[in-house]
Design a protein around this motif. Structure first.
Motif, PDB file in Angstrom:
ATOM      1  N   ASN A  47       0.851  -1.196   0.000  1.00  0.00           N
ATOM      2  CA  ASN A  47       0.000   0.000   0.000  1.00  0.00           C
ATOM      3  C   ASN A  47       0.882   1.239   0.000  1.00  0.00           C
ATOM      4  O   ASN A  47       1.835   1.323   0.757  1.00  0.00           O
ATOM      5  CB  ASN A  47      -0.883   0.024   1.249  1.00  0.00           C
ATOM      6  CG  ASN A  47      -1.979  -1.013   1.165  1.00  0.00           C
ATOM      7  OD1 ASN A  47      -2.363  -1.406   0.067  1.00  0.00           O
ATOM      8  ND2 ASN A  47      -2.455  -1.453   2.304  1.00  0.00           N
ATOM      9  N   GLY A  48       0.570   2.179  -0.865  1.00  0.00           N
ATOM     10  CA  GLY A  48       1.339   3.411  -0.902  1.00  0.00           C
ATOM     11  C   GLY A  48       2.607   3.312  -1.722  1.00  0.00           C
ATOM     12  O   GLY A  48       3.381   4.261  -1.783  1.00  0.00           O
ATOM     13  N   ALA A  49       2.824   2.183  -2.380  1.00  0.00           N
ATOM     14  CA  ALA A  49       4.045   2.034  -3.176  1.00  0.00           C
ATOM     15  C   ALA A  49       3.971   2.845  -4.461  1.00  0.00           C
ATOM     16  O   ALA A  49       4.995   3.142  -5.075  1.00  0.00           O
ATOM     17  CB  ALA A  49       4.290   0.567  -3.498  1.00  0.00           C
ATOM     18  N   GLY A  50       2.753   3.222  -4.878  1.00  0.00           N
ATOM     19  CA  GLY A  50       2.619   4.053  -6.070  1.00  0.00           C
ATOM     20  C   GLY A  50       1.932   3.363  -7.237  1.00  0.00           C
ATOM     21  O   GLY A  50       1.953   3.882  -8.349  1.00  0.00           O
ATOM     22  N   LYS A  51       1.298   2.210  -6.980  1.00  0.00           N
ATOM     23  CA  LYS A  51       0.661   1.477  -8.083  1.00  0.00           C
ATOM     24  C   LYS A  51      -0.458   2.302  -8.716  1.00  0.00           C
ATOM     25  O   LYS A  51      -0.519   2.462  -9.932  1.00  0.00           O
ATOM     26  CB  LYS A  51       0.072   0.147  -7.589  1.00  0.00           C
ATOM     27  CG  LYS A  51       1.047  -0.763  -6.890  1.00  0.00           C
ATOM     28  CD  LYS A  51       0.409  -2.100  -6.551  1.00  0.00           C
ATOM     29  CE  LYS A  51      -0.780  -2.016  -5.601  1.00  0.00           C
ATOM     30  NZ  LYS A  51      -0.429  -1.631  -4.233  1.00  0.00           N
ATOM     31  N   SER A  52      -1.331   2.826  -7.846  1.00  0.00           N
ATOM     32  CA  SER A  52      -2.476   3.577  -8.374  1.00  0.00           C
ATOM     33  C   SER A  52      -2.014   4.832  -9.084  1.00  0.00           C
ATOM     34  O   SER A  52      -2.516   5.184 -10.158  1.00  0.00           O
ATOM     35  CB  SER A  52      -3.425   3.953  -7.248  1.00  0.00           C
ATOM     36  OG  SER A  52      -3.953   2.792  -6.678  1.00  0.00           O
ATOM     37  N   THR A  53      -1.039   5.521  -8.484  1.00  0.00           N
ATOM     38  CA  THR A  53      -0.519   6.735  -9.107  1.00  0.00           C
ATOM     39  C   THR A  53       0.045   6.410 -10.484  1.00  0.00           C
ATOM     40  O   THR A  53      -0.208   7.118 -11.458  1.00  0.00           O
ATOM     41  CB  THR A  53       0.587   7.344  -8.235  1.00  0.00           C
ATOM     42  OG1 THR A  53       0.083   7.481  -6.916  1.00  0.00           O
ATOM     43  CG2 THR A  53       1.021   8.682  -8.756  1.00  0.00           C
ATOM     44  N   ILE A 220       6.407  -9.906 -13.673  1.00  0.00           N
ATOM     45  CA  ILE A 220       5.976  -9.219 -12.452  1.00  0.00           C
ATOM     46  C   ILE A 220       6.828  -7.976 -12.249  1.00  0.00           C
ATOM     47  O   ILE A 220       8.060  -8.050 -12.286  1.00  0.00           O
ATOM     48  CB  ILE A 220       6.093 -10.142 -11.224  1.00  0.00           C
ATOM     49  CG1 ILE A 220       5.255 -11.405 -11.432  1.00  0.00           C
ATOM     50  CG2 ILE A 220       5.655  -9.416  -9.951  1.00  0.00           C
ATOM     51  CD1 ILE A 220       5.439 -12.439 -10.353  1.00  0.00           C
ATOM     52  N   ASN A 221       6.145  -6.848 -12.076  1.00  0.00           N
ATOM     53  CA  ASN A 221       6.831  -5.593 -11.831  1.00  0.00           C
ATOM     54  C   ASN A 221       6.546  -5.186 -10.399  1.00  0.00           C
ATOM     55  O   ASN A 221       5.398  -5.074  -9.997  1.00  0.00           O
ATOM     56  CB  ASN A 221       6.304  -4.535 -12.817  1.00  0.00           C
ATOM     57  CG  ASN A 221       7.081  -3.246 -12.755  1.00  0.00           C
ATOM     58  OD1 ASN A 221       7.132  -2.606 -11.709  1.00  0.00           O
ATOM     59  ND2 ASN A 221       7.685  -2.859 -13.862  1.00  0.00           N
ATOM     60  N   VAL A 222       7.620  -4.984  -9.614  1.00  0.00           N
ATOM     61  CA  VAL A 222       7.432  -4.684  -8.200  1.00  0.00           C
ATOM     62  C   VAL A 222       7.771  -3.226  -7.929  1.00  0.00           C
ATOM     63  O   VAL A 222       8.853  -2.755  -8.268  1.00  0.00           O
ATOM     64  CB  VAL A 222       8.326  -5.581  -7.318  1.00  0.00           C
ATOM     65  CG1 VAL A 222       8.008  -5.353  -5.840  1.00  0.00           C
ATOM     66  CG2 VAL A 222       8.142  -7.039  -7.674  1.00  0.00           C
ATOM     67  N   LEU A 223       6.839  -2.526  -7.308  1.00  0.00           N
ATOM     68  CA  LEU A 223       7.084  -1.149  -6.892  1.00  0.00           C
ATOM     69  C   LEU A 223       7.401  -1.139  -5.410  1.00  0.00           C
ATOM     70  O   LEU A 223       6.800  -1.873  -4.622  1.00  0.00           O
ATOM     71  CB  LEU A 223       5.845  -0.279  -7.132  1.00  0.00           C
ATOM     72  CG  LEU A 223       5.508   0.132  -8.555  1.00  0.00           C
ATOM     73  CD1 LEU A 223       4.344   1.112  -8.521  1.00  0.00           C
ATOM     74  CD2 LEU A 223       6.697   0.759  -9.239  1.00  0.00           C
ATOM     75  N   TYR A 224       8.345  -0.288  -5.049  1.00  0.00           N
ATOM     76  CA  TYR A 224       8.669  -0.150  -3.628  1.00  0.00           C
ATOM     77  C   TYR A 224       8.906   1.327  -3.349  1.00  0.00           C
ATOM     78  O   TYR A 224       9.819   1.935  -3.933  1.00  0.00           O
ATOM     79  CB  TYR A 224       9.904  -0.983  -3.289  1.00  0.00           C
ATOM     80  CG  TYR A 224      10.296  -0.862  -1.834  1.00  0.00           C
ATOM     81  CD1 TYR A 224       9.528  -1.492  -0.845  1.00  0.00           C
ATOM     82  CD2 TYR A 224      11.392  -0.119  -1.453  1.00  0.00           C
ATOM     83  CE1 TYR A 224       9.870  -1.374   0.486  1.00  0.00           C
ATOM     84  CE2 TYR A 224      11.739  -0.001  -0.115  1.00  0.00           C
ATOM     85  CZ  TYR A 224      10.975  -0.625   0.857  1.00  0.00           C
ATOM     86  OH  TYR A 224      11.305  -0.502   2.180  1.00  0.00           O
ATOM     87  N   LEU A 225       8.097   1.909  -2.529  1.00  0.00           N
ATOM     88  CA  LEU A 225       8.218   3.319  -2.141  1.00  0.00           C
ATOM     89  C   LEU A 225       8.401   4.245  -3.348  1.00  0.00           C
ATOM     90  O   LEU A 225       9.282   5.084  -3.370  1.00  0.00           O
ATOM     91  CB  LEU A 225       9.386   3.504  -1.167  1.00  0.00           C
ATOM     92  CG  LEU A 225       9.255   2.783   0.177  1.00  0.00           C
ATOM     93  CD1 LEU A 225      10.515   2.988   1.008  1.00  0.00           C
ATOM     94  CD2 LEU A 225       8.032   3.251   0.937  1.00  0.00           C
TER      95      LEU A 225
END
Lengths: 293, 425
Positions: A47-53, A220-225
């Motif tokens: 949550n908050g990693a920036g996926k939606s953005t 798979i693409n991983v977003l972190y912060l």
């Protein structure tokens, strides 16, 4: 799936170093994404990693502040939902974005109604909507003239997806399509997602659920912060590694190649962006073992 | 534009197209009953209320209420409220409100009157000025609501106060501008020649029959679910009876002293309102713009994401509402043959909102039709007229009208809850 590494056409969508600030908040601090035709690319992150953005930037709800967006190899600038639609990008939002007071046909054609002169061509729209639903093997809807308010969660999701493929779409972005669904409906929707990719579309699946991701995703693409931690082939990775990436931004050696900075012409690659906080990861992985809430 | 990117070629004919089972007459009625029980009552309560009211007044005032003179009178009395109500439907569909429509009609009426008298303009110029004023008012309110983002309740409350002042400024306190222009006066005081009335009625019935049969045939041919033919025919016959009956009544001599003046024929305002209703109904149900209005009322965010310019839709709806108010202002001026500082004031707006809501337009947005304004306006006109004939004071009339409006709003709220429960939204 369909990789011919050297002669592969350019990816349908490629984002390089995308950034987005909201005032002092750095929502995206350098994201990379490659989505290929015929593949399901999962976009995961806490949550908050920036996926939606990120998907909103791709969809043109608000544009990236910096970074490159390439669509089918061409640099492009997406500054409005209309731009995105024109390119063939369709987004199915988590809250579905359907109008309860309209029926299925009207929802599917909302904003792009078929017309005969001034008039809506109702029967053409109805016929076409029925064809698309049938081709997606949707058999559960009683009448396509029923109001969307009367549909179940899975049916609503199906209508939203059917609406996305009704057009000449090349890239379909699905935001948490199974988040609110039961087991059987989740399975139906995942099958639908797989069929979209098999039909040659590029599909980006935003998800929290590792089961869903490993069931349908090719990559798979991983977003972190707000940064891309890695993009890895599903077959080259494991659940543990992905979870480690989600929770700490780095992992032990992924099975694939590791490049400190992605080189854009290496089609089959695992991108790893040096995370700002790339330190040891054992503490977080044990406490946050599963993110499939 | 509509090429397919769908996964599998459609193998079996879908359950949805091609092999649909056409409902029989009985099934169609059953479906309607289910729909009503599920909370989607549409105009049914208003039609029932209208029938009960008419019956009650006919029984209580058998000599005056059903007289041809009074029936013609009802149309002319109801015209102003119905016209504003038709415009309000557009704003209510968005889930917004326009409280200023009454005084907007007053401002437009005052512009018409001063144009005709103080400036001596020909009627068409004064008419155009009044209509243009309506459009400007609508654009102004639309800008404040859609672009500036003030809630429509506050915006139009401010406009309500301001326009009341504008009417006063144009006409002057205690003033009264009388209208003598024969064309403007004719709108609400003259009738269509009987033969022309018959011709219009026949054209209307044939056009309705032709279009509904054609739609039925087209849907059948394309394998889409169509209402049973019996139902289509019943509707055509019912409409024909109403239209022909009305023209027959209105084409009778209704002057109290036929030797001196003859009053005969359908009031001019009736075909005018029918034409407006057809145009607005077409816009709402048959055009993409109309569909977008419903979409904004249902889910504004979804509509925006579908690439529709929600602000422009809102602007257009407020403009249509004020434009209809301008027409109402002209009709009111024509009927009174004068404009005074209270034009468009007192109960005009509240009756109009009441008409739309009583007819079945939801205050919550996304649900409503033009015909709601006609039916609801008829209910209000009948109450107003019948109770005056019975000799009740204005006080009682207001109380009863208020009670009917409260009942209509309650029906709206309850049927909405019921629709939620049964998933008909």
């Amino acid at each position: 799936m369909t990789q011919a590494p050297d002669l592969a056409p350019p990816p349908t969508l490629e984002v390089r170093g995308g950034r987005k600030n909201f005032g002092a908040v750095h929502a995206l601090r350098g994201v990379d994404l490659v989505a290929r035709a015929g593949e399901v690319t999962a976009l995961v992150g806490d949550n908050g990693a920036g996926k939606s953005t990120m998907i909103k930037c791709v969809a043109g709800i608000y544009p990236f502040d910096a970074g490159d967006v390439l669509f089918e190899g061409q640099t492009t600038h997406i500054s409005s939902p209309a731009d995105a639609n024109e390119l063939g990008i369709e987004v199915v939002y988590q809250d579905l974005a359907l109008c309860d007071n309209l029926d299925i046909v009207h929802n599917m054609f909302l904003g792009r109604e078929l017309k005969k002169g001034f008039r809506l061509d109702e029967s053409a729209m109805e016929t076409r909507a029925a064809e698309v639903l049938a081709s997606l093997s949707v058999r559960t809807v009683r009448s396509i003239r029923q109001h969307v308010a009367s549909l179940s969660g899975g049916q609503r999701q199906t209508v939203a997806i059917a609406r996305a493929v009704l057009w000449n779409s090349k890239l379909v972005i699905l935001d948490e399509p199974t988040a609110a669904l039961g087991v059987a409906q989740t399975e139906q929707v995942l099958q639908l997602v797989r069929r979209l990719a098999d039909a040659g579309l590029a599909v980006v699946l935003v998800s929290h659920n590792m089961n869903d991701v490993f069931e349908v995703a090719d990559s798979i693409n991983v977003l972190y912060l707000g940064q891309t931690a890695a993009q890895i082939r599903t077959k080259d990775t494991s659940r543990m590694e992905v979870i480690e990436l989600i929770t700490s931004g780095s992992a032990g050696m992924p099975a694939g190649a590791v490049a400190p900075r992605p080189s854009p012409d290496a089609p089959e690659r695992a991108t790893r962006v040096a995370s700002a906080t790339a330190t040891t990861s054992d503490a977080t992985t044990t406490t946050n073992g599963s993110t499939s809430a | 534009m509509s090429t397919s990117t769908v996964p599998e070629a459609p193998t079996a004919p879908s359950l949805l197209a091609g092999s649909v089972e056409q409902p029989t007459f009985g099934e169609a009625i059953g479906n309607y009953v289910r729909k009503v029980r599920g909370g989607d009552m549409g105009s049914l309560p208003a039609i029932l209320a209208l029938a009960v009211l008419i019956l009650a007044f006919v029984v209580m005032k058998p000599e005056t209420f059903p007289s041809t003179l009074n029936i013609a009178n009802l149309f002319q009395q109801g015209a102003v409220v119905v016209t504003i109500a038709m415009g309000l439907v557009f704003v209510l569909l968005l889930g917004e409100i326009d409280l200023s429509a009454g005084f907007a009609s007053g401002v437009c009426g005052a512009i018409l009157a001063t144009g005709l008298t103080a400036y001596g303009w020909p009627w068409y110029l004064a008419l155009a000025a009044a209509l243009a004023t309506g459009i400007v008012i609508g654009l102004l309110i639309g800008t404040l609501v859609a672009r500036v983002g003030i809630p429509s309740f506050v915006t139009t409350l401010a406009a309500f106060l301001a326009f009341q002042g504008v009417v006063l400024l144009i006409i002057g306190a205690g003033g009264n501008i009388s209208i003598t222009d024969p064309v403007i006066v004719a709108l609400q005081n003259k009738n269509v020649p009987p033969l022309l009335g018959w011709a219009m009625a026949i054209v209307a019935v044939l056009a309705y029959a032709g279009s509904s049969l054609r739609t039925w045939q087209l849907r059948r041919r394309r394998g889409l679910v169509a209402a049973p033919l019996g139902m289509v025919v019943v509707k055509i016959v019912a409409l024909s009876l109403v239209v022909i009956g009305m023209v027959a009544i209105l084409n009778q001599e209704r002057s109290l002293n036929p030797l001196r003046t003859s009053i005969i024929g359908v009031p001019i305002v009736v075909p005018l309102i029918v034409t407006l209703a057809l145009i607005l109904g077409f816009v709402l149900t048959r055009t993409a713009f109309g569909r977008h209005i419903y979409a904004v009322g249902g889910n504004a965010e979804a509509t925006r994401r579908a690439g529709i310019n929600v602000k422009a839709v809102k602007m257009a709806c407020f403009t249509i509402c004020s434009f209809m108010a301008a027409i109402a202002g002209i009709l009111a001026a024509s009927r009174a043959t004068s404009v005074d500082p209270n034009a468009g004031g007192s109960n005009v707006l509240l009756y109009a909102v009441g008409a739309a809501v009583i007819g079945g337009t939801s205050l919550f947005g996304g649900k409503g039709r033009i015909v709601d304004a006609l039916i609801g306006g008829a209910v209000i006109a009948v109450i107003d007229n019948g109770m005056a004939l019975l000799g009740y004071s204005a006080g009682i009339k207001y109380v009863v009208t208020g009670a009917v409006l409260a009942a209509a709003a309650a029906v709206d709220a309850i049927s909405r809850r019921r629709a939620r429960a049964t998933g008909r939204g």
